[in-house]
Each structure stands twice: as C-alpha cells, then as structure tokens.
Design a protein around this motif. Structure first.
Motif, PDB file in Angstrom:
ATOM      1  N   TRP A  54       0.845  -1.145   0.141  1.00 29.85           N
ATOM      2  CA  TRP A  54      -0.011  -0.065  -0.234  1.00 29.85           C
ATOM      3  C   TRP A  54       0.752   1.213  -0.021  1.00 29.85           C
ATOM      4  O   TRP A  54       2.192   1.119   0.253  1.00 29.85           O
ATOM      5  CB  TRP A  54      -0.900   0.136   1.090  1.00 29.85           C
ATOM      6  N   VAL A  55       0.370   2.301  -0.311  1.00 26.83           N
ATOM      7  CA  VAL A  55       0.934   3.690  -0.187  1.00 26.83           C
ATOM      8  C   VAL A  55       0.089   4.707   0.543  1.00 26.83           C
ATOM      9  O   VAL A  55      -1.080   4.757   0.476  1.00 26.83           O
ATOM     10  CB  VAL A  55       1.385   4.281  -1.674  1.00 26.83           C
ATOM     11  N   ARG A  56       0.568   5.372   1.359  1.00 30.48           N
ATOM     12  CA  ARG A  56       0.020   6.527   2.183  1.00 30.48           C
ATOM     13  C   ARG A  56       0.758   7.900   1.706  1.00 30.48           C
ATOM     14  O   ARG A  56       2.075   7.897   1.471  1.00 30.48           O
ATOM     15  CB  ARG A  56       0.442   6.146   3.828  1.00 30.48           C
ATOM     16  N   PHE A  57       0.026   8.868   1.503  1.00 28.15           N
ATOM     17  CA  PHE A  57       0.377  10.024   0.753  1.00 28.15           C
ATOM     18  C   PHE A  57      -0.443  11.122   1.357  1.00 28.15           C
ATOM     19  O   PHE A  57      -1.615  11.045   1.696  1.00 28.15           O
ATOM     20  CB  PHE A  57       0.492   9.854  -0.473  1.00 28.15           C
ATOM     21  N   THR A  58       0.075  12.512   1.045  1.00 24.77           N
ATOM     22  CA  THR A  58      -0.582  13.587   1.329  1.00 24.77           C
ATOM     23  C   THR A  58      -1.112  14.113  -0.011  1.00 24.77           C
ATOM     24  O   THR A  58      -0.257  14.314  -0.717  1.00 24.77           O
ATOM     25  CB  THR A  58      -0.005  14.620   2.076  1.00 24.77           C
ATOM     26  N   ALA A  59      -2.285  14.173  -0.359  1.00 24.13           N
ATOM     27  CA  ALA A  59      -2.877  14.663  -1.547  1.00 24.13           C
ATOM     28  C   ALA A  59      -3.235  16.055  -1.362  1.00 24.13           C
ATOM     29  O   ALA A  59      -3.788  16.748  -0.598  1.00 24.13           O
ATOM     30  CB  ALA A  59      -4.300  14.179  -1.902  1.00 24.13           C
ATOM     31  N   HIS A  60      -2.488  16.923  -2.093  1.00 26.57           N
ATOM     32  CA  HIS A  60      -2.711  18.345  -2.274  1.00 26.57           C
ATOM     33  C   HIS A  60      -3.642  18.945  -3.513  1.00 26.57           C
ATOM     34  O   HIS A  60      -3.715  18.343  -4.527  1.00 26.57           O
ATOM     35  CB  HIS A  60      -1.398  19.251  -2.548  1.00 26.57           C
ATOM     36  N   LEU A  61      -4.520  19.705  -2.909  1.00 27.12           N
ATOM     37  CA  LEU A  61      -6.087  19.889  -3.764  1.00 27.12           C
ATOM     38  C   LEU A  61      -6.174  21.688  -3.665  1.00 27.12           C
ATOM     39  O   LEU A  61      -5.402  22.455  -3.131  1.00 27.12           O
ATOM     40  CB  LEU A  61      -7.414  19.216  -2.974  1.00 27.12           C
ATOM     41  N   GLY A  62      -6.982  21.998  -4.272  1.00 24.86           N
ATOM     42  CA  GLY A  62      -7.467  23.304  -4.324  1.00 24.86           C
ATOM     43  C   GLY A  62      -6.277  24.076  -5.102  1.00 24.86           C
ATOM     44  O   GLY A  62      -5.859  23.434  -6.213  1.00 24.86           O
ATOM     45  N   PHE A 110      -3.373   6.581 -11.337  1.00 26.34           N
ATOM     46  CA  PHE A 110      -2.824   7.730 -11.229  1.00 26.34           C
ATOM     47  C   PHE A 110      -1.320   7.698 -10.778  1.00 26.34           C
ATOM     48  O   PHE A 110      -1.301   6.827  -9.748  1.00 26.34           O
ATOM     49  CB  PHE A 110      -3.342   8.746 -10.040  1.00 26.34           C
ATOM     50  N   THR A 111      -0.301   8.371 -11.364  1.00 30.53           N
ATOM     51  CA  THR A 111       1.020   8.375 -10.698  1.00 30.53           C
ATOM     52  C   THR A 111       0.798   9.390  -9.563  1.00 30.53           C
ATOM     53  O   THR A 111       0.271  10.562  -9.613  1.00 30.53           O
ATOM     54  CB  THR A 111       2.032   8.598 -11.697  1.00 30.53           C
ATOM     55  N   LEU A 112       1.529   9.209  -8.578  1.00 24.26           N
ATOM     56  CA  LEU A 112       1.726  10.122  -7.553  1.00 24.26           C
ATOM     57  C   LEU A 112       2.995  11.169  -7.895  1.00 24.26           C
ATOM     58  O   LEU A 112       4.220  10.470  -7.813  1.00 24.26           O
ATOM     59  CB  LEU A 112       1.724   9.686  -6.006  1.00 24.26           C
ATOM     60  N   ALA A 113       2.741  12.151  -7.834  1.00 24.60           N
ATOM     61  CA  ALA A 113       4.037  13.181  -8.221  1.00 24.60           C
ATOM     62  C   ALA A 113       3.961  14.427  -7.722  1.00 24.60           C
ATOM     63  O   ALA A 113       2.778  15.050  -7.192  1.00 24.60           O
ATOM     64  CB  ALA A 113       4.184  13.341  -9.879  1.00 24.60           C
ATOM     65  N   CYS A 114       5.071  15.221  -7.483  1.00 24.43           N
ATOM     66  CA  CYS A 114       4.942  16.647  -6.956  1.00 24.43           C
ATOM     67  C   CYS A 114       4.499  17.443  -8.147  1.00 24.43           C
ATOM     68  O   CYS A 114       5.185  17.632  -9.185  1.00 24.43           O
ATOM     69  CB  CYS A 114       6.216  16.922  -6.492  1.00 24.43           C
ATOM     70  N   ARG A 115       3.350  17.867  -7.951  1.00 24.96           N
ATOM     71  CA  ARG A 115       2.910  18.821  -9.022  1.00 24.96           C
ATOM     72  C   ARG A 115       2.941  20.339  -8.659  1.00 24.96           C
ATOM     73  O   ARG A 115       1.931  21.132  -8.898  1.00 24.96           O
ATOM     74  CB  ARG A 115       1.461  18.684  -9.516  1.00 24.96           C
ATOM     75  N   LYS A 116       3.775  20.735  -7.399  1.00 29.14           N
ATOM     76  CA  LYS A 116       3.617  22.123  -6.890  1.00 29.14           C
ATOM     77  C   LYS A 116       3.819  23.022  -7.765  1.00 29.14           C
ATOM     78  O   LYS A 116       3.093  24.068  -7.626  1.00 29.14           O
ATOM     79  CB  LYS A 116       4.952  21.889  -5.999  1.00 29.14           C
ATOM     80  N   ALA A 117       4.377  23.135  -8.846  1.00 25.10           N
ATOM     81  CA  ALA A 117       4.802  24.065  -9.604  1.00 25.10           C
ATOM     82  C   ALA A 117       3.544  24.334 -10.548  1.00 25.10           C
ATOM     83  O   ALA A 117       3.609  24.951 -11.505  1.00 25.10           O
ATOM     84  CB  ALA A 117       6.331  23.862 -10.472  1.00 25.10           C
ATOM     85  N   MET A 118       2.773  23.363 -10.738  1.00 25.69           N
ATOM     86  CA  MET A 118       1.822  23.115 -11.654  1.00 25.69           C
ATOM     87  C   MET A 118       0.498  23.945 -11.306  1.00 25.69           C
ATOM     88  O   MET A 118       0.030  23.892 -10.193  1.00 25.69           O
ATOM     89  CB  MET A 118       1.533  21.735 -12.247  1.00 25.69           C
ATOM     90  N   ARG A 119      -0.345  24.507 -12.205  1.00 24.46           N
ATOM     91  CA  ARG A 119      -1.622  25.332 -11.868  1.00 24.46           C
ATOM     92  C   ARG A 119      -2.738  24.077 -11.416  1.00 24.46           C
ATOM     93  O   ARG A 119      -3.409  24.565 -10.410  1.00 24.46           O
ATOM     94  CB  ARG A 119      -2.062  25.788 -12.828  1.00 24.46           C
ATOM     95  N   TYR A 120      -2.485  22.950 -11.933  1.00 30.40           N
ATOM     96  CA  TYR A 120      -3.676  22.114 -11.620  1.00 30.40           C
ATOM     97  C   TYR A 120      -3.281  20.916 -10.829  1.00 30.40           C
ATOM     98  O   TYR A 120      -1.965  20.197 -11.159  1.00 30.40           O
ATOM     99  CB  TYR A 120      -4.449  21.534 -12.924  1.00 30.40           C
ATOM    100  N   ARG A 121      -3.783  20.403  -9.837  1.00 32.03           N
ATOM    101  CA  ARG A 121      -3.267  19.440  -8.849  1.00 32.03           C
ATOM    102  C   ARG A 121      -3.524  18.018  -9.593  1.00 32.03           C
ATOM    103  O   ARG A 121      -3.032  17.083  -9.060  1.00 32.03           O
ATOM    104  CB  ARG A 121      -3.855  19.419  -7.554  1.00 32.03           C
ATOM    105  N   LEU A 122      -4.255  17.862 -10.642  1.00 32.07           N
ATOM    106  CA  LEU A 122      -4.685  16.551 -11.176  1.00 32.07           C
ATOM    107  C   LEU A 122      -4.722  16.478 -12.665  1.00 32.07           C
ATOM    108  O   LEU A 122      -5.407  17.677 -13.066  1.00 32.07           O
ATOM    109  CB  LEU A 122      -6.228  16.140 -10.539  1.00 32.07           C
TER     110      LEU A 122
END
Length: 160
Positions: A54-62, A110-122
């Motif tokens: 399994w994988v545990r992660f923090t999903a960033h939204l908004g 879904f791949t889990l990736a850092c999309r911090k620099a991206m406008r859309y979180r998904l």
C-alpha cells in the motif's frame, strides 16, 4: 464527419472527485498528450496491509490561494518510470482509484507526483479518457456538472 453517441464531451478543464480517497471539488487539467493520469502528492511512503503493498500520501488539492490537503491511503499498483515532455525520467508510485467526472464513475490509474509548480493538482491522461469513453473539445472548459459526492453513480460500462 463521424459522430459517436456513446462518447461524452468534456472540456480542457473539468471538476472531478476521487470518492474512495474522500476528495471532492478538484479541478483537473485534461492532457491528451499524457498517457497516465497524475495526482499531486507528497510525503509518500509505502507500507504493507494484509501482506499487500500500500502507499500512504498527502494529496494536495485546491489552488495556491486556497490550498487544501488530505492524508490518503491506497493499494499500490506498481512503480512506473514516467518521462516528462522535457525528457526527464522519474520513477513514480501508481495507484488505482475511482474517479467521478460529471455523471460517470470509473477506475483510473494515477501516478503520485509533486505537481507543486503546476496550476492543476490533477492531470487526466489519455488512458483515463479512453476508459471513461470521453472526447475533448479543446475550446470548452467545465462542460460537465460537478460530480455528486459521495459518488453513488453507475460506473462506466466496460471501464477498467
């Protein structure tokens, strides 16, 4: 010009929900050039549950202005090497979870990736569009209604 009645039209941006992860009201960017979908996640860690990975992660939204986050857990499907448009390769964890878009719900990887620099979180890639039987009109945005949450809608026929 051919038309296909069984396909639904979406725009370049759509509202989605990830009901199994408890996430609603998420803006998604539709990217037909990406094969796999991607979710902005940090603090990713693997663990075992009942002998399964399994994988545990923090999903960033908004948005950057209205940032929300949620701690999530999901079965780990695999790890995959993803090559970005600039040629940079990165190994990412892959999960499969229900995605709700408009009145449809189906399983998406879904791949889990850092999309911090991206406008859309998904980012919703082409495999998800194929399984959801969707076509994209690039001149439109937010064509479908926000999905009901919790998603109690019928799955897309033949979705995998």
């Amino acid at each position: 010009m051919k038309t296909f009645d069984h396909l639904s039209v979406i725009g370049l941006r759509e509202w989605v929900a990830l009901p199994d992860l408890g996430v609603a009201g998420l803006r998604a960017k539709i990217d037909t050039g990406a094969s796999t979908s991607s979710l902005h996640a940090t603090d990713v860690e693997t663990f075992e549950r009942d002998g399964q990975p399994w994988v545990r992660f923090t999903a960033h939204l908004g948005t950057v202005v209205q940032l929300r986050h949620r701690r999530c857990e999901a079965p780990l499907v695999t790890r995959k090497t993803i090559k970005s448009s600039n040629g940079h390769a990165q190994v990412r964890y892959v999960i499969r979870t229900a995605l709700a878009l408009g009145d449809r719900v189906w399983e998406v990887e879904f791949t889990l990736a850092c999309r911090k620099a991206m406008r859309y979180r998904l980012l919703l890639g082409s495999k998800a569009l194929i399984h959801g039987q969707l076509v994209v009109n690039p001149g439109l945005k937010y064509v479908q209604d926000k999905p009901a949450f919790p998603a109690t809608l019928s799955p897309v026929t033949g979705a995998a």
